[in-house]
Write a protein that holds these residues in place. Structure first.
Motif, PDB file in Angstrom:
ATOM      1  N   ALA A  19       0.837  -1.203   0.000  1.00 52.06           N
ATOM      2  CA  ALA A  19       0.000   0.000   0.000  1.00 52.06           C
ATOM      3  C   ALA A  19       0.873   1.256   0.000  1.00 52.06           C
ATOM      4  O   ALA A  19       0.602   2.216  -0.732  1.00 52.06           O
ATOM      5  CB  ALA A  19      -0.929  -0.016   1.207  1.00 52.06           C
ATOM      6  N   ILE A  32      -2.413   4.891   6.221  1.00 55.24           N
ATOM      7  CA  ILE A  32      -2.812   3.515   5.929  1.00 55.24           C
ATOM      8  C   ILE A  32      -3.102   2.816   7.252  1.00 55.24           C
ATOM      9  O   ILE A  32      -2.258   2.832   8.152  1.00 55.24           O
ATOM     10  CB  ILE A  32      -1.688   2.769   5.181  1.00 55.24           C
ATOM     11  N   ILE A  34      -4.661  -0.877   9.010  1.00 57.17           N
ATOM     12  CA  ILE A  34      -5.040  -2.277   8.806  1.00 57.17           C
ATOM     13  C   ILE A  34      -5.628  -2.783  10.120  1.00 57.17           C
ATOM     14  O   ILE A  34      -5.055  -2.543  11.187  1.00 57.17           O
ATOM     15  CB  ILE A  34      -3.833  -3.139   8.380  1.00 57.17           C
ATOM     16  N   ALA A  58      -8.705   6.943   8.391  1.00 58.25           N
ATOM     17  CA  ALA A  58      -8.273   5.655   7.818  1.00 58.25           C
ATOM     18  C   ALA A  58      -8.667   4.469   8.702  1.00 58.25           C
ATOM     19  O   ALA A  58      -9.239   3.494   8.196  1.00 58.25           O
ATOM     20  CB  ALA A  58      -6.773   5.662   7.543  1.00 58.25           C
ATOM     21  N   ALA A  62     -11.331   1.381   7.768  1.00 60.80           N
ATOM     22  CA  ALA A  62     -10.946  -0.030   7.872  1.00 60.80           C
ATOM     23  C   ALA A  62     -11.906  -0.784   8.793  1.00 60.80           C
ATOM     24  O   ALA A  62     -12.358  -1.882   8.465  1.00 60.80           O
ATOM     25  CB  ALA A  62      -9.509  -0.147   8.386  1.00 60.80           C
ATOM     26  N   GLU A  71     -16.933  -3.263   1.246  1.00 58.59           N
ATOM     27  CA  GLU A  71     -16.255  -1.983   1.119  1.00 58.59           C
ATOM     28  C   GLU A  71     -17.055  -0.870   1.787  1.00 58.59           C
ATOM     29  O   GLU A  71     -18.287  -0.851   1.725  1.00 58.59           O
ATOM     30  CB  GLU A  71     -15.996  -1.652  -0.352  1.00 58.59           C
ATOM     31  N   GLY A  99     -12.237   2.092   2.502  1.00 60.95           N
ATOM     32  CA  GLY A  99     -12.098   0.925   3.365  1.00 60.95           C
ATOM     33  C   GLY A  99     -12.416  -0.320   2.559  1.00 60.95           C
ATOM     34  O   GLY A  99     -13.490  -0.412   1.949  1.00 60.95           O
ATOM     35  N   VAL A 112      -8.393  -2.976   5.148  1.00 60.53           N
ATOM     36  CA  VAL A 112      -7.439  -1.884   4.988  1.00 60.53           C
ATOM     37  C   VAL A 112      -8.241  -0.609   4.760  1.00 60.53           C
ATOM     38  O   VAL A 112      -9.174  -0.589   3.952  1.00 60.53           O
ATOM     39  CB  VAL A 112      -6.493  -2.130   3.789  1.00 60.53           C
ATOM     40  N   GLY A 113      -7.876   0.439   5.475  1.00 62.70           N
ATOM     41  CA  GLY A 113      -8.490   1.744   5.288  1.00 62.70           C
ATOM     42  C   GLY A 113      -7.422   2.757   4.948  1.00 62.70           C
ATOM     43  O   GLY A 113      -6.339   2.747   5.538  1.00 62.70           O
ATOM     44  N   VAL A 114      -7.708   3.610   3.994  1.00 62.70           N
ATOM     45  CA  VAL A 114      -6.757   4.637   3.570  1.00 62.70           C
ATOM     46  C   VAL A 114      -7.485   5.971   3.513  1.00 62.70           C
ATOM     47  O   VAL A 114      -8.639   6.043   3.089  1.00 62.70           O
ATOM     48  CB  VAL A 114      -6.137   4.300   2.194  1.00 62.70           C
ATOM     49  N   ASP A 122      -7.876   6.501  -2.484  1.00 63.08           N
ATOM     50  CA  ASP A 122      -7.706   5.808  -1.200  1.00 63.08           C
ATOM     51  C   ASP A 122      -7.988   4.315  -1.381  1.00 63.08           C
ATOM     52  O   ASP A 122      -7.215   3.463  -0.945  1.00 63.08           O
ATOM     53  CB  ASP A 122      -8.680   6.372  -0.144  1.00 63.08           C
ATOM     54  N   ALA A 126      -5.618   0.866  -0.955  1.00 62.45           N
ATOM     55  CA  ALA A 126      -6.015  -0.274  -0.116  1.00 62.45           C
ATOM     56  C   ALA A 126      -6.015  -1.571  -0.920  1.00 62.45           C
ATOM     57  O   ALA A 126      -5.502  -2.595  -0.465  1.00 62.45           O
ATOM     58  CB  ALA A 126      -7.393  -0.021   0.489  1.00 62.45           C
TER      59      ALA A 126
END
Length: 137
Positions: A19, A32, A34, A58, A62, A71, A99, A112-114, A122, A126
């Motif tokens: 990522a 980032i 997780i 983020a 996630a 998502e 996410g 994973v969230g960005v 984003d 991810a």
């Protein structure tokens, strides 16, 4: 007794590194995050230049993706479509694109969230992280 896969520390590092590579390749300053399947934090990395608020957004994205097993964009679309009552859903705050759940053999094992750039970007970061799990090596 049934068993299911889980994210190991090595998996988390692999996702995070991929990522980060995606973000840096595009010169995107992001955070980032997780999480495991229960939304508990496993990783948080705020890249140079990322806004401080992204370190809150983020992990929320996630957690939303992990707990919902989909998502986070699904919730954003639902709310934008008029179902604003969903804003009262408990335990989820990151109802914005970015996410992405980590799915293995039909199991959600984390997400994973960005946050930090356009929401589609984003999500791109991810997904790039998650894709590293499928690569041999």
């Amino acid at each position: 007794m049934k068993t299911k896969p889980f994210l190991s520390a090595a998996d988390v590092r692999l996702i995070a590194e991929a990522a980060e590579r995606e973000a840096l390749a595009n010169q995107w300053a992001v955070t980032i995050a997780i999480v495991d399947d229960g939304g508990h934090p496993l990783w948080l990395q705020r890249l140079d230049g990322a806004a401080p608020l992204s370190a809150q957004i983020a992990p929320a994205k996630a957690r939303t993706a992990a707990l919902g097993r989909r998502e986070s964009k699904v919730y954003e679309d639902m709310i934008n479509g008029g179902r604003v009552s969903f804003l009262s859903a408990p335990l989820i705050e990151g109802m914005l694109e970015g996410g992405v759940p980590v799915l293995v053999d039909g199991h959600c094992i984390g997400a994973v969230g960005v946050s930090g750039v356009k929401s589609a970007e984003d999500a791109q970061i991810a997904r790039a992280g998650i894709a590293a799990l499928a690569q041999p090596g």
